[in-house]
Design an enzyme around this catalytic site. Structure first.
Site, mmCIF file in Angstrom:
data_model
loop_
_atom_site.group_PDB
_atom_site.id
_atom_site.type_symbol
_atom_site.label_atom_id
_atom_site.label_comp_id
_atom_site.label_asym_id
_atom_site.label_seq_id
_atom_site.Cartn_x
_atom_site.Cartn_y
_atom_site.Cartn_z
ATOM 1 N N TYR A 61 -1.806 -0.905 10.619
ATOM 2 C CA TYR A 61 -1.872 -1.203 9.180
ATOM 3 C C TYR A 61 -0.645 -0.640 8.471
ATOM 4 O O TYR A 61 -0.008 -1.332 7.678
ATOM 5 C CB TYR A 61 -3.155 -0.605 8.594
ATOM 6 C CG TYR A 61 -3.291 -0.795 7.101
ATOM 7 C CD1 TYR A 61 -3.687 -2.018 6.567
ATOM 8 C CD2 TYR A 61 -3.023 0.241 6.216
ATOM 9 C CE1 TYR A 61 -3.807 -2.204 5.197
ATOM 10 C CE2 TYR A 61 -3.144 0.071 4.841
ATOM 11 C CZ TYR A 61 -3.542 -1.156 4.333
ATOM 12 O OH TYR A 61 -3.662 -1.340 2.972
ATOM 13 N N SER A 105 0.854 -1.200 0.000
ATOM 14 C CA SER A 105 0.000 0.000 0.000
ATOM 15 C C SER A 105 0.884 1.242 0.000
ATOM 16 O O SER A 105 2.030 1.192 0.480
ATOM 17 C CB SER A 105 -0.872 -0.004 1.251
ATOM 18 O OG SER A 105 -1.452 1.267 1.458
HETATM 19 N N1 NAP Z 1 -8.722 -1.026 -1.470
HETATM 20 C C1 NAP Z 1 -7.773 -0.140 -1.308
HETATM 21 O O1 NAP Z 1 -7.993 1.096 -1.411
HETATM 22 C C2 NAP Z 1 -6.356 -0.584 -1.031
HETATM 23 C C3 NAP Z 1 -5.331 0.371 -1.090
HETATM 24 C C4 NAP Z 1 -4.032 -0.045 -0.858
HETATM 25 C C5 NAP Z 1 -3.739 -1.368 -0.579
HETATM 26 N N2 NAP Z 1 -4.751 -2.256 -0.496
HETATM 27 C C6 NAP Z 1 -4.385 -3.647 -0.180
HETATM 28 O O2 NAP Z 1 -4.931 -4.500 -1.173
HETATM 29 C C7 NAP Z 1 -5.257 -5.757 -0.609
HETATM 30 C C8 NAP Z 1 -6.708 -6.085 -0.933
HETATM 31 O O3 NAP Z 1 -7.515 -5.064 -0.401
HETATM 32 P P1 NAP Z 1 -9.061 -4.883 -0.768
HETATM 33 O O4 NAP Z 1 -9.392 -3.464 -0.541
HETATM 34 O O5 NAP Z 1 -9.320 -5.532 -2.081
HETATM 35 O O6 NAP Z 1 -9.687 -5.699 0.453
HETATM 36 P P2 NAP Z 1 -11.087 -6.437 0.653
HETATM 37 O O7 NAP Z 1 -12.042 -6.156 -0.451
HETATM 38 O O8 NAP Z 1 -11.487 -6.151 2.046
HETATM 39 O O9 NAP Z 1 -10.625 -7.945 0.525
HETATM 40 C C9 NAP Z 1 -9.769 -8.508 1.445
HETATM 41 C C10 NAP Z 1 -9.565 -9.946 1.066
HETATM 42 O O10 NAP Z 1 -8.658 -10.541 2.006
HETATM 43 C C11 NAP Z 1 -9.260 -11.720 2.498
HETATM 44 N N3 NAP Z 1 -8.814 -11.965 3.868
HETATM 45 C C12 NAP Z 1 -8.723 -11.090 4.896
HETATM 46 N N4 NAP Z 1 -8.299 -11.703 6.001
HETATM 47 C C13 NAP Z 1 -8.129 -13.013 5.673
HETATM 48 C C14 NAP Z 1 -7.733 -14.165 6.382
HETATM 49 N N5 NAP Z 1 -7.407 -14.119 7.678
HETATM 50 N N6 NAP Z 1 -7.675 -15.343 5.721
HETATM 51 C C15 NAP Z 1 -8.011 -15.423 4.418
HETATM 52 N N7 NAP Z 1 -8.405 -14.367 3.689
HETATM 53 C C16 NAP Z 1 -8.458 -13.184 4.312
HETATM 54 C C17 NAP Z 1 -10.754 -11.493 2.444
HETATM 55 O O11 NAP Z 1 -11.399 -12.748 2.408
HETATM 56 P P3 NAP Z 1 -12.866 -13.007 3.039
HETATM 57 O O12 NAP Z 1 -13.662 -11.752 2.804
HETATM 58 O O13 NAP Z 1 -13.350 -14.174 2.244
HETATM 59 O O14 NAP Z 1 -12.650 -13.299 4.453
HETATM 60 C C18 NAP Z 1 -10.872 -10.735 1.124
HETATM 61 O O15 NAP Z 1 -10.889 -11.627 0.047
HETATM 62 C C19 NAP Z 1 -4.990 -5.648 0.892
HETATM 63 O O16 NAP Z 1 -3.744 -6.199 1.192
HETATM 64 C C20 NAP Z 1 -4.993 -4.152 1.131
HETATM 65 O O17 NAP Z 1 -4.208 -3.773 2.239
HETATM 66 C C21 NAP Z 1 -6.058 -1.905 -0.716
#
Ligand code: NAP
Length: 195
Positions: A154, A141
């Site tokens: 985080y 991130s």
């Molecule tokens: N969205 C943003 O703006 C953003 C910006 C920068 C970086 N990121 C990074 O991008 C990545 C994805 O983010 P996102 O926004 O797409 O998140 P999201 O929609 O909340 O999805 C998170 C995913 O991680 C899985 N997960 C979480 N804890 C878990 C665990 N203990 N075991 C197995 N699976 C787990 C969830 O699975 P379940 O729901 O099935 O439990 C879900 O599939 C993350 O690493 C986040 O830090 C996101």
């Protein structure tokens, strides 16, 4: 890009960036292992992926903070596809709070999910990645390098992840395995399961 005959394991594939990545890569003919905790969401993303090129993804319902689950993820992938070419460590959680308004439970949960599980899964996958001369992509991130008091645990988990990426890249380069990260800013999330 062509992923024909390449096996790609994506964590956090049941929603958000991981789901979008899975669907995108399925269009490049990859064989996918999709990991998440919510079985129904995973299944729905699997259907999207199947529609791309007719290749059935393997869905693995697992909690990455459970060590036995992490080992099972790699075992099921290898048992099913026989190889692993790409590991995408995407799963992550954000829990808000700083020193004045959080607690050690928040710290432990964030670090367990965003860093410890990545270390463990990459470690278990390493022999297979060396065999395929594959690669790892860690989803970090912009928060890793931009200090903010809103979600300290985080931010430091992502800073640790960046350093892990560099150390792992250094260790595995002689084996022909590349390790890189992507560091997104805010990403607008599409809800695939409701489409
Ligand atoms: N969205 C943003 O703006 C953003 C910006 C920068 C970086 N990121 C990074 O991008 C990545 C994805 O983010 P996102 O926004 O797409 O998140 P999201 O929609 O909340 O999805 C998170 C995913 O991680 C899985 N997960 C979480 N804890 C878990 C665990 N203990 N075991 C197995 N699976 C787990 C969830 O699975 P379940 O729901 O099935 O439990 C879900 O599939 C993350 O690493 C986040 O830090 C996101």
């Amino acid at each position: 890009m062509d992923f024909q005959d390449k096996v790609v394991l994506i964590t956090g594939a049941s929603s958000g960036i991981g789901a979008a990545t899975a669907i995108y890569i399925s269009k490049q003919s990859a064989k996918l292992a999709l990991v998440g905790r919510k079985a129904n969401n995973l299944k729905a993303i699997g259907v999207y992926c199947l529609k791309s090129k007719g290749i059935q993804p393997l869905t693995i319902t697992a909690d990455l903070t459970e060590e036995a689950d992490v080992e099972r993820i790699v075992k099921e992938t290898i048992d099913h596809f026989g190889r692993l070419d790409v590991l995408i460590n995407n799963a992550g959680i954000v829990l808000m709070g700083g020193l004045k308004n959080s607690n050690m439970e928040i710290y432990d949960k964030v670090m367990a999910t965003n860093m410890r599980s990545v270390y463990h899964l990459t470690m278990v996958a390493t022999p297979h990645l060396i065999e395929s001369k594959g690669c790892v992509v860690n989803v970090s991130s912009v928060s890793s390098t931009m200090p903010s008091s809103m979600s300290i645990a985080y931010n430091i988990s992502k800073a640790a992840l960046d350093h892990f990426t560099k150390c792992a890249a250094l260790e595995l380069a002689p084996d022909g395995v590349r390790v890189n990260s992507v560091n997104p800013g805010f990403v607008k999330i599409q809800t695939y399961t409701k489409m």
